[in-house]
Design a protein around this motif. Structure first.
Motif, short mmCIF file in Angstrom:
data_model
loop_
_atom_site.label_atom_id
_atom_site.label_comp_id
_atom_site.label_asym_id
_atom_site.label_seq_id
_atom_site.Cartn_x
_atom_site.Cartn_y
_atom_site.Cartn_z
N TRP A 63 6.22 -13.34 -6.88
CA TRP A 63 6.35 -12.39 -5.78
C TRP A 63 7.65 -11.60 -5.80
CZ3 TRP A 63 5.86 -17.70 -5.30
CH2 TRP A 63 7.04 -18.41 -5.06
N SER A 64 8.57 -11.85 -6.74
CA SER A 64 9.81 -11.08 -6.76
C SER A 64 10.59 -11.35 -8.04
CB SER A 64 10.70 -11.40 -5.55
OG SER A 64 11.21 -12.73 -5.63
N SER A 109 10.47 -6.04 -5.63
CA SER A 109 9.25 -6.54 -5.00
C SER A 109 8.03 -5.92 -5.66
CB SER A 109 9.26 -6.19 -3.51
OG SER A 109 10.37 -6.76 -2.85
N SER A 144 2.84 -3.99 -3.40
CA SER A 144 2.37 -4.26 -2.05
C SER A 144 3.48 -4.76 -1.14
CB SER A 144 1.23 -5.28 -2.07
OG SER A 144 1.65 -6.48 -2.71
N GLY A 145 4.63 -5.09 -1.70
CA GLY A 145 5.78 -5.54 -0.90
C GLY A 145 6.94 -4.57 -0.96
N GLU A 162 9.83 -3.75 1.74
CA GLU A 162 10.93 -4.62 2.17
C GLU A 162 12.26 -3.89 2.20
OE1 GLU A 162 13.06 -8.93 1.31
OE2 GLU A 162 11.45 -8.24 -0.03
N PRO A 168 2.71 -4.41 6.52
CA PRO A 168 1.31 -4.68 6.86
C PRO A 168 1.11 -4.94 8.34
CG PRO A 168 1.95 -5.92 4.92
CD PRO A 168 3.21 -5.32 5.48
N GLY A 181 9.86 -9.99 2.72
CA GLY A 181 8.72 -9.62 1.90
C GLY A 181 7.38 -10.10 2.39
N ASP A 182 7.36 -11.12 3.27
CA ASP A 182 6.10 -11.62 3.83
C ASP A 182 5.82 -11.07 5.22
OD1 ASP A 182 5.68 -13.12 1.57
OD2 ASP A 182 6.46 -14.98 2.42
N ALA A 225 0.07 -13.00 2.91
CA ALA A 225 1.30 -12.86 2.13
C ALA A 225 1.12 -13.34 0.70
CB ALA A 225 2.44 -13.62 2.81
N ARG A 245 0.37 -10.77 -1.89
CA ARG A 245 1.34 -9.73 -2.23
C ARG A 245 2.22 -10.22 -3.38
NH1 ARG A 245 1.38 -9.05 3.54
NH2 ARG A 245 3.46 -9.89 3.89
N ARG A 303 -6.84 -12.30 -9.41
CA ARG A 303 -6.15 -12.02 -8.15
C ARG A 303 -5.08 -13.10 -7.94
NH1 ARG A 303 -6.95 -9.20 -3.47
NH2 ARG A 303 -8.92 -8.36 -4.23
#
Length: 336
Positions: A56-57, A75, A78-79, A82, A160, A236-237, A302, A305, A314
């Motif tokens: 995620w990062s 990120s 989709s993030g 942030e 979001p 980020g979440d 979250a 993302r 996915r």
């Protein structure tokens, strides 16, 4: 900054994580961006950077000569909100969040100053009682309350939206796309629809307005510059949703440390900024109980993302399924 292979890379429990750091062109561009920003400020890199790679990062600690390090964060698309969100929060609630040194919203990049010791480091070093957690939740709830007027602006930054009235639709979407759910698990969740719709309607009827929910506020996502005072980071979440959903992660960490008897006092501290708004204590407690369970939706969302997987899979599906299944568990009695 040069890519001379000297960076110390930490992959943690994700040795096969798919991140852009593996692409030489991306890595060179990121290092050039950071290097240019530092040079413009007259800052000199002093040593090899430390890089933490997660699905995620990408997080990079850059040591500097004569002063605290700076931190680069990348990120996933989709993030990418942030950076702009963190910059906006620094204007709206100054002193409660880190103020970015630079943001590249298009690439999802952000350069941050060092925030000092995390709350987790403090907890590991010295005895800390529940009062500090009460202060933490009281401050966080106050921040959320202050951000209510900015909810629409936050959403326009790309954060979001999982607004209370829309949570049944959020649930449907998360269940539909998750391929990690087994047939029995999917059937149990689909059978939850009527009750979930009732919970959402009851929660909305209390009338607590939607605002910013950090969605993962644990002791590693906080700095404690002074006793009873905290600085929040890592958004980020985050989502625009019911504020009380943000209580759960923090309260669970405190419960793990002090036992379940700590929950009522934490709930009282968190609800304090929301009293005096025409809602009874019983209504607020019931809302907290409902939001505790429904917070699983934010966590499930979250997990989606993450950096795209080159294989086409996915990412975060297994973790997202686990979060969705938490909807079936009763909240702790002390939470409501």
């Amino acid at each position: 900054m040069r890519d001379d292979g000297a960076a110390v890379v930490d992959r943690g429990r994700y040795p096969d994580a798919v991140t852009p750091w593996e692409r030489e062109s991306w890595r060179a561009a990121a290092l050039d961006w950071v290097g240019g920003l530092l040079a413009a400020r007259g800052l000199v890199v002093d040593g090899a950077p430390w890089v933490r790679l997660r699905p995620w990062s990408v997080l990079m600690r850059v040591p500097l000569a004569g002063r605290a390090p700076v931190w680069f964060k990348a990120s996933p698309p989709s993030g990418a909100f942030e950076g702009p969100l963190t910059a906006a929060l620094a204007r709206w609630v100054p002193g409660q969040v880190l103020c970015p040194l630079a943001v590249d919203a298009g690439r999802g990049w952000m350069l941050l100053p060092d925030g000092g010791e995390s709350f987790r480091t403090v907890l590991d070093r010295e005895p800390v009682g529940p009062r500090e957690w009460e202060a933490l939740l009281r401050q966080y709830a106050g921040l959320q309350y202050d951000l209510v007027p900015h909810a629409d602006e936050i959403e326009r930054l790309g954060v979001p939206a999982a607004r209370t009235a829309d949570l049944p639709e959020v649930f449907e979407g998360l269940v539909a796309v998750n391929r990690a759910l087994g047939p029995d698990e999917r059937a149990r969740l689909e059978g939850l629809r009527p009750r979930l719709a009732d919970w959402c309607a009851e929660l909305a009827a209390v009338g607590v307005p939607d605002t910013l929910d950090h969605a993962d506020l644990h002791d590693g996502q906080l700095f404690r510059p002074a006793p009873g005072r905290f600085t929040f980071f890592d958004w980020g979440d985050a989502a625009v949703s019911h504020p009380f959903a943000g209580l759960r992660v923090t309260a669970e960490r405190a419960r793990d440390r002090y036992g379940p008897r700590v929950l009522p006092r934490l709930l009282d501290a968190y609800l304090e900024p929301w009293t005096g708004t025409g809602r009874t204590s019983a209504e607020l407690r019931r809302a907290a109980d409902l939001a505790w369970r429904l917070s699983s939706l934010g966590r499930a969302a979250a997990w989606g993302r993450m950096f795209p997987d080159a294989s086409g899979a996915r990412p975060g599906a297994v973790e997202g399924a686990r979060s969705l299944l938490e909807l079936l568990a009763e909240p702790p009695r002390a939470a409501g």
